[in-house]
Design an enzyme around this catalytic site. Structure first.
Site, PDB file in Angstrom:
ATOM      1  N   ARG A  96       9.020  18.425  11.140  1.00  0.00           N
ATOM      2  CA  ARG A  96       7.621  18.861  10.939  1.00  0.00           C
ATOM      3  C   ARG A  96       7.523  20.221  10.267  1.00  0.00           C
ATOM      4  NH1 ARG A  96       3.183  16.399  13.600  1.00  0.00           N
ATOM      5  NH2 ARG A  96       3.690  14.197  13.727  1.00  0.00           N
ATOM      6  N   ARG A 112       0.333  21.460   9.977  1.00  0.00           N
ATOM      7  CA  ARG A 112      -0.859  22.283  10.231  1.00  0.00           C
ATOM      8  C   ARG A 112      -0.591  23.744  10.522  1.00  0.00           C
ATOM      9  NH1 ARG A 112      -2.958  18.021  14.439  1.00  0.00           N
ATOM     10  NH2 ARG A 112      -0.701  17.987  14.557  1.00  0.00           N
ATOM     11  N   ARG A 149      -4.680  19.472   2.875  1.00  0.00           N
ATOM     12  CA  ARG A 149      -5.220  18.397   3.715  1.00  0.00           C
ATOM     13  C   ARG A 149      -6.735  18.276   3.513  1.00  0.00           C
ATOM     14  NH1 ARG A 149      -6.972  15.311   7.297  1.00  0.00           N
ATOM     15  NH2 ARG A 149      -6.289  15.120   9.457  1.00  0.00           N
ATOM     16  N   ASP A 199       4.405   9.455   6.990  1.00  0.00           N
ATOM     17  CA  ASP A 199       4.276   9.278   8.437  1.00  0.00           C
ATOM     18  C   ASP A 199       4.937   7.974   8.850  1.00  0.00           C
ATOM     19  OD1 ASP A 199       2.895  10.604  10.825  1.00  0.00           O
ATOM     20  OD2 ASP A 199       2.339   8.508  11.063  1.00  0.00           O
ATOM     21  N   TYR A 242       3.342   2.281  19.045  1.00  0.00           N
ATOM     22  CA  TYR A 242       2.029   2.636  18.480  1.00  0.00           C
ATOM     23  C   TYR A 242       1.247   1.383  18.090  1.00  0.00           C
ATOM     24  CZ  TYR A 242       3.409   7.525  18.493  1.00  0.00           C
ATOM     25  OH  TYR A 242       3.788   8.782  18.897  1.00  0.00           O
TER      26      TYR A 242
HETATM   27  O1  CP3 Z   1       7.296  17.765   7.860  1.00  0.00           O
HETATM   28  C1  CP3 Z   1       7.688  16.651   8.264  1.00  0.00           C
HETATM   29  O2  CP3 Z   1       8.402  16.526   9.298  1.00  0.00           O
HETATM   30  C2  CP3 Z   1       7.423  15.420   7.437  1.00  0.00           C
HETATM   31  C3  CP3 Z   1       6.300  14.641   7.748  1.00  0.00           C
HETATM   32  C4  CP3 Z   1       6.143  13.889   9.078  1.00  0.00           C
HETATM   33  C5  CP3 Z   1       4.874  13.707   9.684  1.00  0.00           C
HETATM   34  N1  CP3 Z   1       5.033  12.863  10.762  1.00  0.00           N
HETATM   35  C6  CP3 Z   1       3.610  14.307   9.212  1.00  0.00           C
HETATM   36  C7  CP3 Z   1       2.430  14.324  10.084  1.00  0.00           C
HETATM   37  C8  CP3 Z   1       7.071  13.190   9.846  1.00  0.00           C
HETATM   38  C9  CP3 Z   1       8.583  13.104   9.694  1.00  0.00           C
HETATM   39  C10 CP3 Z   1       6.343  12.540  10.911  1.00  0.00           C
HETATM   40  C11 CP3 Z   1       6.977  11.664  11.919  1.00  0.00           C
HETATM   41  C12 CP3 Z   1       6.156  11.090  12.991  1.00  0.00           C
HETATM   42  N2  CP3 Z   1       4.854  10.669  12.936  1.00  0.00           N
HETATM   43  C13 CP3 Z   1       6.650  10.785  14.282  1.00  0.00           C
HETATM   44  C14 CP3 Z   1       8.093  10.954  14.748  1.00  0.00           C
HETATM   45  C15 CP3 Z   1       8.454  12.353  15.062  1.00  0.00           C
HETATM   46  C16 CP3 Z   1       7.733  12.926  16.261  1.00  0.00           C
HETATM   47  O3  CP3 Z   1       6.958  13.855  16.048  1.00  0.00           O
HETATM   48  O4  CP3 Z   1       8.003  12.460  17.370  1.00  0.00           O
HETATM   49  C17 CP3 Z   1       5.595  10.229  15.021  1.00  0.00           C
HETATM   50  C18 CP3 Z   1       5.648   9.772  16.457  1.00  0.00           C
HETATM   51  C19 CP3 Z   1       4.464  10.152  14.146  1.00  0.00           C
HETATM   52  C20 CP3 Z   1       3.131   9.573  14.448  1.00  0.00           C
HETATM   53  C21 CP3 Z   1       2.054  10.579  14.327  1.00  0.00           C
HETATM   54  N3  CP3 Z   1       1.587  11.090  13.137  1.00  0.00           N
HETATM   55  C22 CP3 Z   1       1.317  11.158  15.382  1.00  0.00           C
HETATM   56  C23 CP3 Z   1       1.530  10.861  16.846  1.00  0.00           C
HETATM   57  C24 CP3 Z   1       0.417  12.031  14.789  1.00  0.00           C
HETATM   58  C25 CP3 Z   1      -0.653  12.812  15.499  1.00  0.00           C
HETATM   59  C26 CP3 Z   1      -0.132  13.987  16.217  1.00  0.00           C
HETATM   60  C27 CP3 Z   1      -0.170  15.163  15.339  1.00  0.00           C
HETATM   61  O5  CP3 Z   1       0.808  15.937  15.340  1.00  0.00           O
HETATM   62  O6  CP3 Z   1      -1.185  15.335  14.674  1.00  0.00           O
HETATM   63  C28 CP3 Z   1       0.627  12.015  13.379  1.00  0.00           C
HETATM   64  C29 CP3 Z   1      -0.077  12.820  12.356  1.00  0.00           C
HETATM   65  C30 CP3 Z   1       0.775  13.679  11.466  1.00  0.00           C
HETATM   66  N4  CP3 Z   1       1.963  13.302  10.901  1.00  0.00           N
HETATM   67  C31 CP3 Z   1       0.457  14.997  11.020  1.00  0.00           C
HETATM   68  C32 CP3 Z   1       1.485  15.400  10.152  1.00  0.00           C
HETATM   69  C33 CP3 Z   1       1.591  16.687   9.376  1.00  0.00           C
HETATM   70  C34 CP3 Z   1      -0.790  15.763  11.389  1.00  0.00           C
HETATM   71  C35 CP3 Z   1      -1.957  15.160  10.673  1.00  0.00           C
HETATM   72  C36 CP3 Z   1      -2.955  16.143  10.190  1.00  0.00           C
HETATM   73  O7  CP3 Z   1      -2.713  16.800   9.168  1.00  0.00           O
HETATM   74  O8  CP3 Z   1      -4.000  16.217  10.825  1.00  0.00           O
END
Ligand code: CP3
Length: 356
Positions: A34, A38, A47, A84, A160
């Site tokens: 990550r 944000r 975004r 994602d 999910y």
């Molecule tokens: O920088 C990076 O790591 C690359 C991008 C990346 C994202 N999600 C962007 C993202 C990666 C590798 C992921 C993986 C991901 N997504 C996982 C596995 C890793 C982990 O964190 O356990 C999971 C379970 C998800 C599913 C997911 N996507 C959730 C549960 C959420 C909401 C929670 C949150 O943090 O907002 C997302 C949204 C998400 N994925 C965001 C980002 C930057 C936030 C969205 C936003 O900009 O509002």
């Protein structure tokens, strides 16, 4: 892990690829799960420009920019594709919405009728923008930085899809798997096949390593861990190698604990991502010789910053110094993280080598 460590292909010179190929480096390469997101003001601006999170993921120009933002600021050794894990359910036609503050919301798939509503034929076309993002980033990255592709592992993606979003205990997914293993297997099989295609597409577009995120691996009992974590992951690893794609594969089975050794041996991943709770020194001693270990600083230390963060980061590098190590966190950067703390940690990781 007999012949692992020789799959870095054409990118062997990059520090991250060398570590994945089994080399112990005096300055361990680093990236952070990550690292885009944000906590960065420029990400929040991007975004807002994109409108929604899915639009951001599926517009190559914007997703490439999100991938590059942390590299410009901090000079990590690895850039992780901005995307994602839920893009595969989306590409299968499952409705998906990211709601501010609530995480992802999907229309749950819980039985054969739900499965029949998914459409595997459109997956490749719907994921094509991601491959274009990979190609754009591969062109734009500085020469020493490796591009990491990724996907969710089938069990985590299934939680999910079945729950309809995040959940504390994955009750519907587990109950389906226990009560109708053949039906649940059909969903897992669909995900295994889509994930092989998806990762193969990323590698063909320029990804030099791939990571499988199994965020919820730790919620399964032992026989189910074998069946729904190890077996599908092994199929994905074998599927990619059968296509002769020379790409190192990093497994991140979060919460796997005592099952890590089985996971490494039976899936044949090249590298293992350690979660925050896994003792690094134990992992170095207990796991197959030569396997590259990635991790595992507590992301909360990055919120705290200062000496507490730097001292533990240095100690962690020493604990893992007996073999190939890629420095990372034990889970993703959290949104409250001050960018200045990421800068301070990156500077230490770039400038300080391990003592001989
Ligand atoms: O920088 C990076 O790591 C690359 C991008 C990346 C994202 N999600 C962007 C993202 C990666 C590798 C992921 C993986 C991901 N997504 C996982 C596995 C890793 C982990 O964190 O356990 C999971 C379970 C998800 C599913 C997911 N996507 C959730 C549960 C959420 C909401 C929670 C949150 O943090 O907002 C997302 C949204 C998400 N994925 C965001 C980002 C930057 C936030 C969205 C936003 O900009 O509002």
């Amino acid at each position: 892990m007999s012949d692992s460590g020789t799959r870095a292909g054409s990118s062997k010179a990059k520090p991250l690829c060398r570590a994945l190929a089994g080399e112990r480096l005096a300055r361990p390469p680093f990236w952070f799960m990550r690292q885009a997101g944000r906590y960065l003001p420029e990400y929040r601006a991007l975004r807002a420009r994109a409108g929604g999170f899915l639009e951001l993921c599926l517009t190559p120009e914007l997703a490439a920019e999100a991938t590059l933002q942390p590299i410009r600021r901090y000079g990590m050794d690895g850039a992780i594709l901005f995307a994602d894990i839920l893009l595969i359910p989306h590409a299968l036609g499952q409705s998906l919405d990211y709601r501010e503050g609530n995480g992802p919301v999907l229309a749950p798939v819980r039985d054969a009728a739900g499965l029949a509503g998914l459409d595997a034929c459109r997956v490749e076309a719907r994921l094509a923008p991601v491959y274009e993002t990979v190609a754009r980033v591969a062109d734009a990255l500085p020469g020493e930085v490796a591009l990491i592709g990724f996907a969710g592992a089938p069990w985590t993606v299934a939680t999910y899809m079945v729950e309809g979003g995040g959940s504390p205990d994955h009750r519907h997914a587990k109950r389906w798997a226990y009560s109708d293993p053949a039906g649940f297997e059909a969903l897992m099989d669909l995900l295994v096949r889509a994930t092989i295609d998806y990762l193969a597409g990323q590698v063909r577009a320029g990804a030099e390593a791939v990571q499988l995120f199994d965020t919820w691996a730790g919620s399964l009992a032992a026989p189910e861990f074998d069946r729904w974590v190890i077996r599908p992951t092994a199929r994905i690893v074998a599927g990619l190698r059968a296509r002769e794609l020379e790409v190192p594969i990093i497994g991140f089975p979060r919460g796997a604990g005592l099952r890590l050794a089985d996971y490494v041996r039976e899936t044949e991943v090249d590298a293992l991502g350690l979660d925050t709770g896994t003792p690094a020194a134990w992992a170095r001693n207990a796991l197959a010789d030569g396997v590259c270990l990635q991790g595992n600083l507590d992301p909360q230390l990055l919120v705290v910053g200062g000496e507490a963060m730097l001292a533990e980061a240095r100690a962690l590098r020493r604990r893992l110094s007996g073999g190939p190590h890629i420095f990372n966190l034990g889970h993703g950067i959290v949104p409250e993280t001050p960018p200045a703390h990421v800068e301070a940690l990156s500077e230490m990781l770039r400038d300080e080598a391990l003592e001989a």
